[in-house]
Design a protein around this motif. Structure first.
Motif, PDB file in Angstrom:
ATOM      1  N   LEU A   1      -4.602  10.056   0.318  1.00 32.59           N
ATOM      2  CA  LEU A   1      -5.599   9.918  -0.739  1.00 32.59           C
ATOM      3  C   LEU A   1      -5.689   8.494  -1.276  1.00 32.59           C
ATOM      4  O   LEU A   1      -6.723   8.098  -1.813  1.00 32.59           O
ATOM      5  CB  LEU A   1      -5.296  10.893  -1.886  1.00 32.59           C
ATOM      6  CG  LEU A   1      -5.467  12.382  -1.557  1.00 32.59           C
ATOM      7  CD1 LEU A   1      -5.060  13.240  -2.740  1.00 32.59           C
ATOM      8  CD2 LEU A   1      -6.908  12.689  -1.153  1.00 32.59           C
ATOM      9  N   GLU A   2      -4.609   7.728  -1.126  1.00 32.17           N
ATOM     10  CA  GLU A   2      -4.637   6.335  -1.564  1.00 32.17           C
ATOM     11  C   GLU A   2      -5.654   5.507  -0.775  1.00 32.17           C
ATOM     12  O   GLU A   2      -6.066   4.429  -1.209  1.00 32.17           O
ATOM     13  CB  GLU A   2      -3.249   5.704  -1.407  1.00 32.17           C
ATOM     14  CG  GLU A   2      -2.222   6.172  -2.428  1.00 32.17           C
ATOM     15  CD  GLU A   2      -2.553   5.683  -3.835  1.00 32.17           C
ATOM     16  OE1 GLU A   2      -3.057   4.550  -3.966  1.00 32.17           O
ATOM     17  OE2 GLU A   2      -2.321   6.429  -4.789  1.00 32.17           O
ATOM     18  N   GLN A   3      -6.081   6.018   0.383  1.00 32.79           N
ATOM     19  CA  GLN A   3      -6.972   5.259   1.259  1.00 32.79           C
ATOM     20  C   GLN A   3      -8.452   5.604   1.063  1.00 32.79           C
ATOM     21  O   GLN A   3      -9.309   5.058   1.749  1.00 32.79           O
ATOM     22  CB  GLN A   3      -6.579   5.501   2.716  1.00 32.79           C
ATOM     23  CG  GLN A   3      -5.145   5.092   3.030  1.00 32.79           C
ATOM     24  CD  GLN A   3      -4.766   5.403   4.464  1.00 32.79           C
ATOM     25  OE1 GLN A   3      -5.417   4.962   5.401  1.00 32.79           O
ATOM     26  NE2 GLN A   3      -3.706   6.180   4.641  1.00 32.79           N
ATOM     27  N   ILE A   4      -8.749   6.530   0.146  1.00 31.09           N
ATOM     28  CA  ILE A   4     -10.142   6.887  -0.108  1.00 31.09           C
ATOM     29  C   ILE A   4     -10.577   6.305  -1.447  1.00 31.09           C
ATOM     30  O   ILE A   4      -9.747   5.984  -2.301  1.00 31.09           O
ATOM     31  CB  ILE A   4     -10.361   8.419  -0.081  1.00 31.09           C
ATOM     32  CG1 ILE A   4      -9.691   9.107  -1.275  1.00 31.09           C
ATOM     33  CG2 ILE A   4      -9.862   9.007   1.237  1.00 31.09           C
ATOM     34  CD1 ILE A   4      -9.997  10.584  -1.377  1.00 31.09           C
ATOM     35  N   PRO A   5     -11.886   6.125  -1.662  1.00 31.54           N
ATOM     36  CA  PRO A   5     -12.373   5.528  -2.908  1.00 31.54           C
ATOM     37  C   PRO A   5     -11.901   6.285  -4.149  1.00 31.54           C
ATOM     38  O   PRO A   5     -11.733   7.501  -4.134  1.00 31.54           O
ATOM     39  CB  PRO A   5     -13.903   5.606  -2.756  1.00 31.54           C
ATOM     40  CG  PRO A   5     -14.121   5.593  -1.281  1.00 31.54           C
ATOM     41  CD  PRO A   5     -12.975   6.366  -0.702  1.00 31.54           C
ATOM     42  N   ILE A   6     -11.751   5.534  -5.226  1.00 34.10           N
ATOM     43  CA  ILE A   6     -11.169   6.076  -6.449  1.00 34.10           C
ATOM     44  C   ILE A   6     -11.995   7.219  -7.036  1.00 34.10           C
ATOM     45  O   ILE A   6     -11.460   8.177  -7.591  1.00 34.10           O
ATOM     46  CB  ILE A   6     -10.981   4.947  -7.496  1.00 34.10           C
ATOM     47  CG1 ILE A   6     -10.050   5.369  -8.621  1.00 34.10           C
ATOM     48  CG2 ILE A   6     -12.300   4.457  -8.013  1.00 34.10           C
ATOM     49  CD1 ILE A   6      -8.614   5.430  -8.230  1.00 34.10           C
ATOM     50  N   TYR A   7     -13.334   7.154  -6.891  1.00 28.13           N
ATOM     51  CA  TYR A   7     -14.162   8.204  -7.480  1.00 28.13           C
ATOM     52  C   TYR A   7     -13.943   9.542  -6.783  1.00 28.13           C
ATOM     53  O   TYR A   7     -14.051  10.609  -7.403  1.00 28.13           O
ATOM     54  CB  TYR A   7     -15.645   7.810  -7.465  1.00 28.13           C
ATOM     55  CG  TYR A   7     -16.316   7.857  -6.114  1.00 28.13           C
ATOM     56  CD1 TYR A   7     -17.092   8.946  -5.742  1.00 28.13           C
ATOM     57  CD2 TYR A   7     -16.194   6.804  -5.212  1.00 28.13           C
ATOM     58  CE1 TYR A   7     -17.717   8.983  -4.504  1.00 28.13           C
ATOM     59  CE2 TYR A   7     -16.823   6.832  -3.982  1.00 28.13           C
ATOM     60  CZ  TYR A   7     -17.580   7.921  -3.634  1.00 28.13           C
ATOM     61  OH  TYR A   7     -18.188   7.964  -2.409  1.00 28.13           O
ATOM     62  N   LEU A   8     -13.623   9.520  -5.484  1.00 24.11           N
ATOM     63  CA  LEU A   8     -13.299  10.748  -4.767  1.00 24.11           C
ATOM     64  C   LEU A   8     -11.893  11.225  -5.126  1.00 24.11           C
ATOM     65  O   LEU A   8     -11.653  12.420  -5.282  1.00 24.11           O
ATOM     66  CB  LEU A   8     -13.408  10.523  -3.259  1.00 24.11           C
ATOM     67  CG  LEU A   8     -14.818  10.385  -2.683  1.00 24.11           C
ATOM     68  CD1 LEU A   8     -14.763   9.984  -1.222  1.00 24.11           C
ATOM     69  CD2 LEU A   8     -15.600  11.682  -2.851  1.00 24.11           C
TER      70      LEU A   8
END
Length: 339
Positions: A149-156
């Motif tokens: 999850l650290e690799q996906i955009p913050i809003y997601l």
């Protein structure tokens, strides 16, 4: 001639168009096709395909009969997605989040659209088409671990963990690799289950390219290393402080101190999250608030200007006219006639 459409109008006219047979929707398996003429507003084609839990794709085409201003009310429905523009252009303003921006060929945006008013400006006779990926984060990413999850955009990421979700909009250029995938989607050679599997593989590649672009462009880079949600939350806290102090907002240094960030990090972070500086955001919000007060309250122009934090009536009138095309007095008179 320019027409104006509200959400209430849209719902009534849509039902009317379906009832008189000019617009129809047919579902077959995992696919729904909507086709026809939407009242005297536009011609529509839309093919929506459910791919897997939390993920779907839609190919949309629309051509408006007259110039149109479409005013969309706030909605409690969360929408996360990626929209890739293939032809045509629409001008959009998401009030309180972004100024007027063109959505046109060669661009795409990522979004979390929640509780926002939106205005769209459409031109007659121009075919607008796009491919839209809709994502339900809690369903789609449910098997992902913390490191993933650290690799996906913050809003997601916020949506996945059920944190306080904030509106988001970021526009980017479509890369050559994305163009190749988009062509393959439009030229899908399969039907039935094979089509669904093929489209899913292409959509997954598009998402991968988006996440890769997000990482390469440094959305969480050295200028704003917000790799945890607390830093982003502080940016939103700073926004709320500004909006709650329209008449006497704090300085950037004081604002940074109140939220626990240094001023450089707050400045860069605010621009990354909201696409503009803190005080340009405040300026636009003041004008939008003034427009709402003029339209709904029995207040004089001077009172409205003071209420939203403008000391100079002449500067307020100039800024209001630049943003909305009318000076405050003209807008007030227009609203009074409409009541």
């Amino acid at each position: 001639m320019t027409k104006t459409l509200t959400d209430t109008d849209e719902q009534e006219l849509w039902a009317e168009s379906e009832q008189n047979g000019t617009l129809s929707s047919q579902s077959k398996g995992f696919e729904t096709i909507t086709l026809g003429k939407f009242s005297d507003i536009c011609n529509i084609y839309s093919c929506s395909t459910e791919l897997r839990s939390g993920l779907s794709i839609a190919v949309d085409e629309v051509e408006f009969i007259d110039d149109l201003v479409w005013m969309k009310d706030k909605s409690d429905n969360l929408r996360f997605g990626l929209s890739f523009f293939l032809s045509g252009k629409v001008t959009v303003e998401r009030h309180g989040l972004i100024d007027k921006t063109d959505e046109s060929v060669g661009k795409y945006y990522s979004e979390c659209n929640c509780n926002l008013q939106e205005t769209e400006w459409w031109k007659a006779g121009e075919k607008f088409s796009r491919i839209y990926l809709r994502i339900e984060p809690q369903q789609f990413f449910q098997s992902f671990g913390e490191v993933d999850l650290e690799q996906i955009p913050i809003y997601l990421r916020q949506a996945v963990i059920g944190d306080r979700i904030q509106p988001y909009y970021q526009q980017e250029k479509i890369t050559r690799q994305m163009q190749r995938v988009l062509r393959q989607i439009l030229q899908c050679p399969h039907q039935g289950l094979m089509k669904r599997m093929y489209l899913e593989s292409q959509v997954m590649e598009l998402m991968m390219l988006h996440f890769q672009q997000f990482q390469e462009q440094g959305k969480c880079d050295r200028h704003f290393p917000a790799r945890n949600l607390s830093d982003v939350e502080k940016i939103y806290q700073a926004k709320e402080i500004l909006l709650n102090n329209l008449e006497n907002p704090p300085s950037l240094l004081e604002l940074a101190r109140q939220v626990g960030l240094n001023d450089f990090k707050l400045k860069c972070g605010f621009r990354q999250v909201f696409g503009t500086s803190a005080f340009k955001y405040l300026h636009d919000y003041r004008l939008e608030k003034a427009r709402q007060l003029l339209g709904s309250e029995d207040m004089k122009v001077e009172e409205v200007a003071f209420r939203v934090g403008f000391d100079s009536r002449s500067y307020f009138a100039s800024a209001f006219r630049k943003k909305f095309g009318l000076n405050p007095k003209q807008y007030l008179q227009h609203c009074q006639k409409s009541r």
